[in-house]
Design an enzyme around this catalytic site. Structure first.
Site, mmCIF file in Angstrom:
data_model
loop_
_atom_site.group_PDB
_atom_site.id
_atom_site.type_symbol
_atom_site.label_atom_id
_atom_site.label_comp_id
_atom_site.label_asym_id
_atom_site.label_seq_id
_atom_site.Cartn_x
_atom_site.Cartn_y
_atom_site.Cartn_z
ATOM 1 N N SER A 144 48.958 45.132 31.592
ATOM 2 C CA SER A 144 49.103 44.969 33.052
ATOM 3 C C SER A 144 50.512 45.282 33.506
ATOM 4 C CB SER A 144 48.859 43.510 33.443
ATOM 5 O OG SER A 144 47.574 43.115 33.169
ATOM 6 N N HIS A 165 44.294 51.335 32.310
ATOM 7 C CA HIS A 165 44.371 49.999 32.910
ATOM 8 C C HIS A 165 43.115 49.726 33.735
ATOM 9 C CE1 HIS A 165 46.424 47.008 35.813
ATOM 10 N NE2 HIS A 165 46.030 46.377 34.733
ATOM 11 N N GLU A 177 43.316 52.872 36.144
ATOM 12 C CA GLU A 177 44.578 53.602 36.260
ATOM 13 C C GLU A 177 44.824 54.283 34.915
ATOM 14 O OE1 GLU A 177 47.023 50.932 39.511
ATOM 15 O OE2 GLU A 177 47.134 50.297 37.429
ATOM 16 N N ASN A 215 49.293 46.764 40.417
ATOM 17 C CA ASN A 215 50.097 45.554 40.187
ATOM 18 C C ASN A 215 51.480 45.628 40.818
ATOM 19 O OD1 ASN A 215 48.017 44.274 38.941
ATOM 20 N ND2 ASN A 215 48.681 44.718 36.860
HETATM 21 C C1 LIG Z 1 55.468 32.493 40.886
HETATM 22 C C2 LIG Z 1 54.656 32.799 39.683
HETATM 23 C C3 LIG Z 1 53.291 33.261 40.033
HETATM 24 C C4 LIG Z 1 52.780 34.208 39.014
HETATM 25 C C5 LIG Z 1 52.076 35.327 39.673
HETATM 26 C C6 LIG Z 1 51.867 36.417 38.713
HETATM 27 C C7 LIG Z 1 50.780 37.288 39.228
HETATM 28 C C8 LIG Z 1 50.248 38.100 38.159
HETATM 29 C C9 LIG Z 1 48.851 38.555 38.478
HETATM 30 C C10 LIG Z 1 48.672 39.919 37.952
HETATM 31 C C11 LIG Z 1 47.263 40.245 37.743
HETATM 32 C C12 LIG Z 1 47.166 41.373 36.847
HETATM 33 C C13 LIG Z 1 45.765 41.670 36.508
HETATM 34 C C14 LIG Z 1 45.604 43.127 36.374
HETATM 35 O O1 LIG Z 1 46.304 43.751 35.591
HETATM 36 C C15 LIG Z 1 44.669 43.872 37.204
HETATM 37 C C16 LIG Z 1 43.498 43.145 37.772
HETATM 38 O O2 LIG Z 1 42.422 43.139 37.248
HETATM 39 S S1 LIG Z 1 43.762 42.378 39.224
HETATM 40 C C17 LIG Z 1 42.223 41.650 39.624
HETATM 41 C C18 LIG Z 1 41.342 42.620 40.312
HETATM 42 N N1 LIG Z 1 40.107 41.969 40.647
HETATM 43 C C19 LIG Z 1 39.857 41.474 41.844
HETATM 44 O O3 LIG Z 1 40.663 41.572 42.729
HETATM 45 C C20 LIG Z 1 38.532 40.768 41.992
HETATM 46 C C21 LIG Z 1 38.285 40.357 43.387
HETATM 47 N N2 LIG Z 1 36.982 39.722 43.479
HETATM 48 C C22 LIG Z 1 35.835 40.407 43.672
HETATM 49 O O4 LIG Z 1 35.820 41.624 43.778
HETATM 50 C C23 LIG Z 1 34.590 39.581 43.755
HETATM 51 O O5 LIG Z 1 34.929 38.285 44.084
HETATM 52 C C24 LIG Z 1 33.741 39.589 42.434
HETATM 53 C C25 LIG Z 1 33.138 40.987 42.198
HETATM 54 C C26 LIG Z 1 34.562 39.183 41.233
HETATM 55 C C27 LIG Z 1 32.608 38.580 42.550
HETATM 56 O O6 LIG Z 1 31.940 38.780 43.715
HETATM 57 P P1 LIG Z 1 31.507 37.567 44.643
HETATM 58 O O7 LIG Z 1 30.689 38.102 45.752
HETATM 59 O O8 LIG Z 1 32.729 36.822 44.975
HETATM 60 O O9 LIG Z 1 30.642 36.635 43.697
HETATM 61 P P2 LIG Z 1 29.236 36.814 43.040
HETATM 62 O O10 LIG Z 1 29.287 35.954 41.829
HETATM 63 O O11 LIG Z 1 28.170 36.589 44.051
HETATM 64 O O12 LIG Z 1 29.157 38.331 42.522
HETATM 65 C C28 LIG Z 1 28.776 39.420 43.351
HETATM 66 C C29 LIG Z 1 27.922 40.347 42.552
HETATM 67 O O13 LIG Z 1 28.658 40.841 41.454
HETATM 68 C C30 LIG Z 1 27.976 40.535 40.230
HETATM 69 N N3 LIG Z 1 28.959 40.228 39.203
HETATM 70 C C31 LIG Z 1 30.089 39.547 39.379
HETATM 71 N N4 LIG Z 1 30.763 39.448 38.234
HETATM 72 C C32 LIG Z 1 30.035 40.109 37.315
HETATM 73 C C33 LIG Z 1 30.188 40.364 35.937
HETATM 74 N N5 LIG Z 1 31.263 39.930 35.256
HETATM 75 N N6 LIG Z 1 29.239 41.062 35.308
HETATM 76 C C34 LIG Z 1 28.163 41.518 35.945
HETATM 77 N N7 LIG Z 1 27.946 41.318 37.270
HETATM 78 C C35 LIG Z 1 28.864 40.611 37.933
HETATM 79 C C36 LIG Z 1 27.122 39.349 40.557
HETATM 80 O O14 LIG Z 1 26.017 39.264 39.705
HETATM 81 C C37 LIG Z 1 26.727 39.610 41.979
HETATM 82 O O15 LIG Z 1 25.618 40.470 42.019
HETATM 83 P P3 LIG Z 1 24.557 40.335 43.207
HETATM 84 O O16 LIG Z 1 23.520 41.308 42.878
HETATM 85 O O17 LIG Z 1 25.292 40.667 44.456
HETATM 86 O O18 LIG Z 1 24.106 38.918 43.144
HETATM 87 N N1 NAI Z 2 43.041 39.165 32.866
HETATM 88 C C1 NAI Z 2 43.065 40.189 33.686
HETATM 89 O O1 NAI Z 2 42.622 40.084 34.849
HETATM 90 C C2 NAI Z 2 43.624 41.495 33.261
HETATM 91 C C3 NAI Z 2 44.330 41.609 32.077
HETATM 92 N N2 NAI Z 2 44.813 42.850 31.694
HETATM 93 C C4 NAI Z 2 45.533 42.995 30.421
HETATM 94 O O2 NAI Z 2 44.567 43.051 29.378
HETATM 95 C C5 NAI Z 2 45.090 42.443 28.188
HETATM 96 C C6 NAI Z 2 44.157 41.319 27.759
HETATM 97 O O3 NAI Z 2 44.029 40.388 28.799
HETATM 98 P P1 NAI Z 2 42.825 39.333 28.817
HETATM 99 O O4 NAI Z 2 41.590 39.971 28.332
HETATM 100 O O5 NAI Z 2 42.861 38.712 30.139
HETATM 101 O O6 NAI Z 2 43.330 38.293 27.726
HETATM 102 P P2 NAI Z 2 42.484 37.195 26.951
HETATM 103 O O7 NAI Z 2 43.455 36.143 26.588
HETATM 104 O O8 NAI Z 2 41.251 36.847 27.661
HETATM 105 O O9 NAI Z 2 42.034 37.984 25.621
HETATM 106 C C7 NAI Z 2 42.928 38.458 24.656
HETATM 107 C C8 NAI Z 2 42.197 38.512 23.325
HETATM 108 O O10 NAI Z 2 43.001 39.205 22.382
HETATM 109 C C9 NAI Z 2 42.853 38.555 21.130
HETATM 110 N N3 NAI Z 2 43.987 38.927 20.291
HETATM 111 C C10 NAI Z 2 45.266 38.511 20.396
HETATM 112 N N4 NAI Z 2 46.023 39.117 19.458
HETATM 113 C C11 NAI Z 2 45.183 39.937 18.748
HETATM 114 C C12 NAI Z 2 45.358 40.824 17.652
HETATM 115 N N5 NAI Z 2 46.554 41.024 17.098
HETATM 116 N N6 NAI Z 2 44.282 41.498 17.187
HETATM 117 C C13 NAI Z 2 43.062 41.320 17.738
HETATM 118 N N7 NAI Z 2 42.850 40.498 18.790
HETATM 119 C C14 NAI Z 2 43.892 39.818 19.286
HETATM 120 C C15 NAI Z 2 42.768 37.082 21.469
HETATM 121 O O11 NAI Z 2 42.184 36.342 20.433
HETATM 122 C C16 NAI Z 2 41.927 37.116 22.737
HETATM 123 O O12 NAI Z 2 40.553 36.989 22.471
HETATM 124 C C17 NAI Z 2 46.513 41.980 28.534
HETATM 125 O O13 NAI Z 2 47.394 43.010 28.161
HETATM 126 C C18 NAI Z 2 46.458 41.840 30.055
HETATM 127 O O14 NAI Z 2 47.709 41.986 30.672
HETATM 128 C C19 NAI Z 2 44.610 43.981 32.423
HETATM 129 C C20 NAI Z 2 43.891 43.912 33.585
HETATM 130 C C21 NAI Z 2 43.383 42.676 34.122
#
Ligand SMILES: CCCCCCCCCCCCCC(=O)CC(=O)SCCNC(=O)CCNC(=O)[C@H](O)C(C)(C)COP(=O)(O)OP(=O)(O)OC[C@H]1O[C@@H](n2cnc3c(N)ncnc32)[C@H](O)[C@@H]1OP(=O)(O)O
Ligand code: NAI
Length: 309
Positions: A144, A165, A177, A215
């Site tokens: 990430s 990504h 990405e 991000n």
């Molecule tokens: C000061 C310190 C603070 C620290 C801050 C640091 C911040 C760091 C954060 C950085 C994060 C980095 C992560 C990253 O690298 C990148 C990311 O991934 S960012 C996250 C991106 N994701 C989002 O933004 C998700 C947003 N949410 C949504 O889009 C929806 O809420 C979601 C699709 C998850 C769920 O939909 P919702 O309507 O809310 O709920 P439902 O449960 O009804 O689901 C709708 C629909 O989708 C189906 N479904 C949901 N999940 C799944 C699944 N895993 N598998 C299969 N199907 C799924 C569900 O069944 C529903 O289907 P329907 O037919 O509509 O019923």
């Molecule tokens: N959580 C999120 O929403 C997102 C996370 N990422 C990135 O994806 C990566 C994984 O994140 P998550 O799945 O959330 O973490 P997670 O904590 O859910 O899963 C990580 C897994 O890696 C395993 N693991 C750790 N060291 C290992 C090794 N040496 N060999 C094999 N397995 C090992 C752990 O046992 C664990 O099951 C991180 O780099 C994170 O930044 C990227 C996009 C979204």
């Protein structure tokens, strides 16, 4: 005829044609992201090996994949639910699991790493895999926040190393990405773009810059939300409702932090703080640190900023 021949030669000399399509994929890390990537790769006909550190973790990953596939099948086969089970079993057959990464990469076209967000741990993993994987195997990290070039530096295949990504939840989020680090060859980059499309995703191209695209914009927003709350200027519930109803986001920032995982969020922010210690935006958050110290990591542990069922 000459035109057809020229076209044929051009298509053969394109990097896509030179590089065989990716069929066998090894996903390292069976957590939130790795399990999702494995599911999508298997659903699109790839043969997948999912690797983690223990059989118990892999059992949990397999359970998570199955329950996600059930949600997909419920929608896809709403009219004919009896076909849903066959659909699930066909996909699950494409996935095997292992705790021995070095041995399974010997037959793989692509390694996608989705382990803990820690540079040293990722470098150690790739350093070891570099010795075990065949020449043609491409390595990709789902990091990430870490520079792809830094992770790749532990290998001797900088040209066959890039970033892929994905977004959480992987089965639902369309974006990937695709990151071209300075050493990534055009051929590798094209293969990663092609692979993303084969997964049914929409790839965007990114340079190897901090946070890539999403991000770079999302993390400052999440940080500001936590600061706003820590200053006592809004409850987490109100901030979440405000961003959903006022900005149209599907989840508020605290709901999203719980969804991403507070451990992963802490790894990201601590890493950026270490690199840029004078930037007040990246200063440690007492609230986040307290929750992580208490093992409240979000949805995956049942509690984070909120309690989850
Ligand atoms: C000061 C310190 C603070 C620290 C801050 C640091 C911040 C760091 C954060 C950085 C994060 C980095 C992560 C990253 O690298 C990148 C990311 O991934 S960012 C996250 C991106 N994701 C989002 O933004 C998700 C947003 N949410 C949504 O889009 C929806 O809420 C979601 C699709 C998850 C769920 O939909 P919702 O309507 O809310 O709920 P439902 O449960 O009804 O689901 C709708 C629909 O989708 C189906 N479904 C949901 N999940 C799944 C699944 N895993 N598998 C299969 N199907 C799924 C569900 O069944 C529903 O289907 P329907 O037919 O509509 O019923
Ligand atoms: N959580 C999120 O929403 C997102 C996370 N990422 C990135 O994806 C990566 C994984 O994140 P998550 O799945 O959330 O973490 P997670 O904590 O859910 O899963 C990580 C897994 O890696 C395993 N693991 C750790 N060291 C290992 C090794 N040496 N060999 C094999 N397995 C090992 C752990 O046992 C664990 O099951 C991180 O780099 C994170 O930044 C990227 C996009 C979204």
């Amino acid at each position: 005829m000459a035109f057809v021949t020229r076209q044929f030669i051009r298509s053969l000399s394109s990097s896509a044609a030179l590089h065989a399509a990716i069929k066998h994929v090894t996903i390292i890390g069976g957590g939130l992201m790795g399990a999702g990537i494995a599911q999508v790769a298997a659903s699109t006909g790839h043969s997948v090996v999912l690797v983690d550190t223990s059989e118990d973790i892999l059992k949990k990953s397999a359970k998570g994949i199955e329950s996600s596939l059930k949600r997909v099948a419920k929608k896809k086969f709403a009219e004919k639910p009896e076909d849903g089970e066959a659909f699930i079993q066909k996909i699950l057959k494409n996935i095997s699991t292992s705790t021995d990464a070095a041995s399974v990469v010997q037959g793989t076209d692509l390694v996608v790493e989705a382990i803990v967000e820690n540079l040293k741990v990722k470098q150690d993993l790739f350093g070891a895999l570099d010795k075990a994987a065949p020449e043609h195997t491409i390595f990709a990290s789902n990091t990430s926040s870490l520079p792809i070039a830094d992770i790749a530096s532990s290998t001797a295949r900088l040209d066959r190393f890039g970033g892929l990504h994905f977004f959480n939840p992987v089965p639902m989020m369309k974006l990937v990405e695709v990151i071209k680090a300075p050493g990534t060859s055009q051929q590798t980059f094209d293969s990663l773009l092609e692979f993303s499309k084969a997964l049914g995703k929409h790839p965007v191209s990114c340079k190897d810059t901090p946070g890539f695209i999403v991000n770079r914009l999302l993390v400052p927003y999440m940080l500001e939300a936590v600061r706003l709350h820590e200053r006592g200027h809004g409850s987490k519930e109100d901030i979440d409702v405000a961003m959903k109803l006022g900005a149209g986001y599907p989840m508020g920032p605290f709901e999203l932090l719980d969804y991403v995982g507070l451990d992963t969020s802490k790894f990201i922010i601590d890493g950026w703080h270490e690199k840029d210690p004078d930037n007040p935006l990246f200063a440690p958050s007492p609230l986040l640190n307290k929750l992580v110290a208490e093992g409240k990591l979000g949805k995956k542990t049942g509690e984070g900023f909120y309690k989850h069922k």
